[in-house]
Design a protein around this motif. Structure first.
Motif, PDB file in Angstrom:
ATOM      1  N   LYS A   1     -89.724   4.358  66.628  1.00  0.00           N
ATOM      2  CA  LYS A   1     -90.458   2.915  67.074  1.00  0.00           C
ATOM      3  C   LYS A   1     -90.290   2.040  65.737  1.00  0.00           C
ATOM      4  O   LYS A   1     -89.910   0.935  65.827  1.00  0.00           O
ATOM      5  N   GLU A   2     -90.744   2.518  64.442  1.00  0.00           N
ATOM      6  CA  GLU A   2     -90.823   1.684  63.378  1.00  0.00           C
ATOM      7  C   GLU A   2     -89.365   1.359  62.950  1.00  0.00           C
ATOM      8  O   GLU A   2     -89.065   0.334  62.674  1.00  0.00           O
TER       9      GLU A   2
ATOM     10  N   ARG B   1     -88.139  -1.017  65.171  1.00  0.00           N
ATOM     11  CA  ARG B   1     -88.592  -2.412  65.182  1.00  0.00           C
ATOM     12  C   ARG B   1     -87.988  -3.222  63.952  1.00  0.00           C
ATOM     13  O   ARG B   1     -87.811  -4.328  63.768  1.00  0.00           O
ATOM     14  N   ASP B   2     -87.528  -2.413  62.966  1.00  0.00           N
ATOM     15  CA  ASP B   2     -86.952  -2.796  61.543  1.00  0.00           C
ATOM     16  C   ASP B   2     -85.440  -3.534  62.184  1.00  0.00           C
ATOM     17  O   ASP B   2     -85.154  -4.705  61.604  1.00  0.00           O
TER      18      ASP B   2
ATOM     19  N   LYS C   1     -89.470  -7.346  64.107  1.00  0.00           N
ATOM     20  CA  LYS C   1     -90.914  -7.015  63.903  1.00  0.00           C
ATOM     21  C   LYS C   1     -91.688  -7.498  65.041  1.00  0.00           C
ATOM     22  O   LYS C   1     -92.983  -6.884  65.398  1.00  0.00           O
TER      23      LYS C   1
ATOM     24  N   LYS D   1     -90.764  -7.260  68.123  1.00  0.00           N
ATOM     25  CA  LYS D   1     -90.819  -6.557  69.361  1.00  0.00           C
ATOM     26  C   LYS D   1     -91.618  -5.304  69.652  1.00  0.00           C
ATOM     27  O   LYS D   1     -92.012  -4.913  68.769  1.00  0.00           O
ATOM     28  N   THR D   2     -92.035  -5.175  70.979  1.00  0.00           N
ATOM     29  CA  THR D   2     -92.670  -3.923  71.153  1.00  0.00           C
ATOM     30  C   THR D   2     -91.574  -2.946  71.677  1.00  0.00           C
ATOM     31  O   THR D   2     -90.823  -3.329  72.855  1.00  0.00           O
ATOM     32  N   ILE D   3     -91.617  -1.858  71.136  1.00  0.00           N
ATOM     33  CA  ILE D   3     -90.784  -0.836  71.536  1.00  0.00           C
ATOM     34  C   ILE D   3     -91.471   0.103  72.661  1.00  0.00           C
ATOM     35  O   ILE D   3     -92.358   0.517  72.354  1.00  0.00           O
TER      36      ILE D   3
END
Length: 232
Positions: free
Chosen positions: A175-176, A179-180, A184, A186-188
């Motif tokens: 997820k991190e 998101r990168d 940032k 965005k909600t994954i």
């Protein structure tokens, strides 16, 4: 001769069908709008462009729900309709049967979802679909509507296929990383699917993108490489 005439007339036929669909969607949009909504309509826009008939219907519903500040409620209701269709073969058949007279379809839909306590927006939308003979597309419309609500909330759905479930730590790292890449803000949302056929590794899918890091694909790539001619 007949086939040639049919082919030559296809562009005109397609244009007329597209015009009819656009007119039907415009009618739905007008029916969903209220006087209170009109001043807001120019301020609220769909978060992403959708194309085709189902995309246009989904966009019209999104704008109406957003103007009424009822996106979550309408989303829940439209998904309830899809769920009911999947659970009840009789209801599903009714949704798909265009031979049912329009008046009967509209009356039944209005009564069913009034009793269910649905919002006026959802009831009007479903009635419009019934009137236009488009109820059979409600599942696809719902899928595309959810695409819009997720984009509106900054959510990105990611499907991860693995042989065994990802440990919590690895899912968090994935997820991190995403998101990168995606931003940032965005909600994954990760949906894990077990797929023994990939043999190992993982396949990540989101939007139209696929990152295939499976052992199965690596083995095929290696096999193709080994089959290439080479000079000694």
């Amino acid at each position: 001769m007949a086939a040639r005439h049919l082919r030559s007339g296809l562009p005109l036929l397609q244009a007329r069908l597209a015009a009819n669909e656009s007119a039907a969607v415009a009618q739905v949009s007008r029916g969903l709008a209220t006087e209170a909504d009109k001043p807001k309509e120019n301020k609220i826009k769909v978060p992403k462009a959708l194309y085709g008939g189902t995309g246009n219907y989904a966009s019209a519903l999104f704008l109406a729900a957003a103007n009424a500040n009822s996106l979550e409620k309408v989303e829940s209701e439209i998904l309830d309709v899809v769920g009911a269709s999947k659970k009840s073969p009789m209801f599903s058949q009714f949704m798909k049967d265009t031979s049912v007279p329009k008046e009967t379809r509209v009356k039944a839909i209005t009564e069913i979802f009034s009793e269910a306590g649905f919002t006026d927006i959802t009831k009007k939308f479903l009635s419009a679909l019934a009137s236009n003979g488009r109820l059979k597309y409600v599942e696809r419309i719902a899928e595309r509507f959810v695409d819009l609500t997720m984009a509106h909330r900054g959510e990105v759905k990611v499907v991860v296929r693995t042989v065994v479930p990802l440990p919590d730590k690895e899912e968090k790292e994935l997820k991190e990383t995403l998101r990168d890449i995606l931003g940032k803000d965005k909600t994954i949302l990760v949906e894990q699917k077990i797929d023994q056929s990939i043999m190992g590794g993982l396949v990540i899918e989101f939007g139209q993108k696929v990152f295939d890091m499976s052992i199965k694909t690596r083995a095929k790539q290696m096999e193709a490489f080994l089959r290439l001619p080479f000079d000694i």
